[in-house]
Design a protein around this motif. Structure first.
Motif, PDB file in Angstrom:
ATOM      1  N   MET A 166       2.047  41.955  36.646  1.00 19.94           N
ATOM      2  CA  MET A 166       1.187  42.840  36.315  1.00 19.94           C
ATOM      3  C   MET A 166       0.201  43.005  37.748  1.00 19.94           C
ATOM      4  O   MET A 166       0.426  42.176  38.511  1.00 19.94           O
ATOM      5  N   ASN A 167      -0.473  44.245  37.756  1.00 21.11           N
ATOM      6  CA  ASN A 167      -1.149  44.541  38.840  1.00 21.11           C
ATOM      7  C   ASN A 167      -2.614  43.853  38.759  1.00 21.11           C
ATOM      8  O   ASN A 167      -3.368  44.242  37.888  1.00 21.11           O
ATOM      9  N   TRP A 168      -2.728  42.852  39.477  1.00 24.07           N
ATOM     10  CA  TRP A 168      -4.131  42.088  39.301  1.00 24.07           C
ATOM     11  C   TRP A 168      -5.230  42.975  39.746  1.00 24.07           C
ATOM     12  O   TRP A 168      -6.390  42.645  39.479  1.00 24.07           O
ATOM     13  N   ASN A 169      -5.054  43.840  41.012  1.00 24.23           N
ATOM     14  CA  ASN A 169      -6.056  44.702  41.199  1.00 24.23           C
ATOM     15  C   ASN A 169      -6.640  45.507  40.187  1.00 24.23           C
ATOM     16  O   ASN A 169      -7.795  45.854  40.097  1.00 24.23           O
ATOM     17  N   PHE A 170      -5.551  46.076  39.348  1.00 27.97           N
ATOM     18  CA  PHE A 170      -6.009  46.841  38.294  1.00 27.97           C
ATOM     19  C   PHE A 170      -6.559  46.054  37.391  1.00 27.97           C
ATOM     20  O   PHE A 170      -7.658  46.711  36.787  1.00 27.97           O
ATOM     21  N   ALA A 171      -6.245  44.910  36.842  1.00 26.49           N
ATOM     22  CA  ALA A 171      -6.749  44.141  36.049  1.00 26.49           C
ATOM     23  C   ALA A 171      -8.356  43.693  36.385  1.00 26.49           C
ATOM     24  O   ALA A 171      -9.168  43.874  35.604  1.00 26.49           O
ATOM     25  N   ARG A 172      -8.561  43.551  37.602  1.00 25.56           N
ATOM     26  CA  ARG A 172      -9.880  42.986  38.072  1.00 25.56           C
ATOM     27  C   ARG A 172     -10.779  44.319  37.727  1.00 25.56           C
ATOM     28  O   ARG A 172     -11.776  44.115  37.677  1.00 25.56           O
ATOM     29  N   GLY A 173     -10.257  45.540  38.594  1.00 25.95           N
ATOM     30  CA  GLY A 173     -10.948  46.552  38.360  1.00 25.95           C
ATOM     31  C   GLY A 173     -11.410  46.920  36.980  1.00 25.95           C
ATOM     32  O   GLY A 173     -12.559  47.228  36.563  1.00 25.95           O
ATOM     33  N   LEU A 174     -10.635  46.623  35.898  1.00 25.31           N
ATOM     34  CA  LEU A 174     -11.127  46.931  34.443  1.00 25.31           C
ATOM     35  C   LEU A 174     -12.130  46.109  34.193  1.00 25.31           C
ATOM     36  O   LEU A 174     -13.084  46.362  33.398  1.00 25.31           O
TER      37      LEU A 174
END
Length: 69
Positions: free
Chosen positions: A1-9
């Motif tokens: 999982m892309n953690w930067n994308f999850a954090r951005g969401l």
């Protein structure tokens, strides 16, 4: 999982919740951490969003020079 994308969401969700609370459309209870969204008319939101989105796209097209030869 892309953690930067999850954090951005998560950041975007918090931004949306803050915007709703500042606009008076929601209430945030700091003690319990709950966000209560007030009822709203979905038909009115949909009708207003169409005008806002089309105006934003028209402004973007004007700034980017789309449609010119």
């Amino acid at each position: 999982m892309n953690w930067n994308f999850a954090r951005g969401l998560v950041y975007l969700a918090c931004l949306a919740a803050s915007g709703l609370a500042m606009a008076g459309l929601a209430e945030f209870d700091l003690a319990t951490g709950t966000l209560d969204i007030r009822p709203f008319n979905l038909y009115a939101v949909t009708g207003a969003a169409g005008g806002v989105v089309s105006s934003a796209l028209a402004s973007l097209a004007l700034l980017r020079g789309w449609g010119r030869k």
